[in-house]
Design an enzyme around this catalytic site. Structure first.
Site, PDB file in Angstrom:
ATOM      1  N   ASP A  34       0.852  -1.187   0.000  1.00 23.18           N
ATOM      2  CA  ASP A  34       0.000   0.000   0.000  1.00 23.18           C
ATOM      3  C   ASP A  34       0.892   1.242   0.000  1.00 23.18           C
ATOM      4  O   ASP A  34       1.876   1.322   0.727  1.00 23.18           O
ATOM      5  CB  ASP A  34      -0.916   0.007   1.232  1.00 23.18           C
ATOM      6  CG  ASP A  34      -2.055   1.005   1.091  1.00 23.18           C
ATOM      7  OD1 ASP A  34      -3.217   0.585   0.997  1.00 23.18           O
ATOM      8  OD2 ASP A  34      -1.771   2.239   1.060  1.00 23.18           O
ATOM      9  N   ILE A  35       0.536   2.209  -0.830  1.00 19.67           N
ATOM     10  CA  ILE A  35       1.363   3.406  -0.980  1.00 19.67           C
ATOM     11  C   ILE A  35       1.336   4.281   0.278  1.00 19.67           C
ATOM     12  O   ILE A  35       2.281   5.033   0.548  1.00 19.67           O
ATOM     13  CB  ILE A  35       0.920   4.195  -2.241  1.00 19.67           C
ATOM     14  CG1 ILE A  35       2.035   5.098  -2.736  1.00 19.67           C
ATOM     15  CG2 ILE A  35      -0.362   4.966  -2.007  1.00 19.67           C
ATOM     16  CD1 ILE A  35       1.782   5.654  -4.145  1.00 19.67           C
ATOM     17  N   HIS A 104     -10.184  -5.281  -3.690  1.00 21.89           N
ATOM     18  CA  HIS A 104      -8.887  -5.566  -3.077  1.00 21.89           C
ATOM     19  C   HIS A 104      -9.069  -5.890  -1.613  1.00 21.89           C
ATOM     20  O   HIS A 104     -10.031  -5.460  -0.976  1.00 21.89           O
ATOM     21  CB  HIS A 104      -7.921  -4.389  -3.243  1.00 21.89           C
ATOM     22  CG  HIS A 104      -8.467  -3.078  -2.763  1.00 21.89           C
ATOM     23  ND1 HIS A 104      -9.359  -2.325  -3.499  1.00 21.89           N
ATOM     24  CD2 HIS A 104      -8.274  -2.402  -1.605  1.00 21.89           C
ATOM     25  CE1 HIS A 104      -9.669  -1.229  -2.832  1.00 21.89           C
ATOM     26  NE2 HIS A 104      -9.038  -1.251  -1.667  1.00 21.89           N
TER      27      HIS A 104
END
Ligand code: AMP
Length: 113
Positions: A34-35, A104
């Site tokens: 995850d960014i 997701h």
């Protein structure tokens, strides 16, 4: 159920048009960091097919695609070394806090904020 938008960021990542920090990939799923991580370990696992949300995926994906996806989630947890202690989450729809409309699962491990 909203219509799948092929310009969503995860669709672009799947097509190789946007970067990701890949953790795992097989025929059914892609996993990447995850960014904006919200835990010490925070990885997203996405199916390769076009599904808007968990509800869309469970309602319309084949049994093979669903089994393959959840197997990939398990493999990712093992590969990350967190299979003894982690949590999974999936936000569904705007009311559920979903921001990216390609199904997701968040795989997170470490202390909760
Ligand atoms: P949600 O739809 O609520 O599950 O939130 C989408 C999640 O995707 C958030 O945790 C974001 O930090 C993450 N995210 C958004 N864009 C990217 C990206 N390009 N690469 C990795 N993670 C992303």
């Amino acid at each position: 159920m909203s219509v799948y938008d092929r310009n969503n960021i995860f669709a672009k990542i799947l097509r190789g048009e946007a970067p990701c920090r890949k953790v795992y990939e097989d025929d059914h799923a892609l996993a990447f960091h995850d960014i904006f991580p919200k835990a010490a370990v925070h990885v997203l696992v996405i199916p390769k097919g076009e599904y808007v949300s968990f509800v869309d995926f469970t309602g319309t994906a084949s049994a093979d695609a669903q089994a393959g996806f959840w197997r990939a989630v398990d493999t990712v947890a093992r590969q990350l070394g967190v299979s003894e202690g982690f949590r999974i989450a999936s936000h569904v729809g705007p009311a559920g806090g979903q921001v990216v409309f390609h199904f997701h699962v968040h795989v997170m491990s470490g202390p909760r904020p």
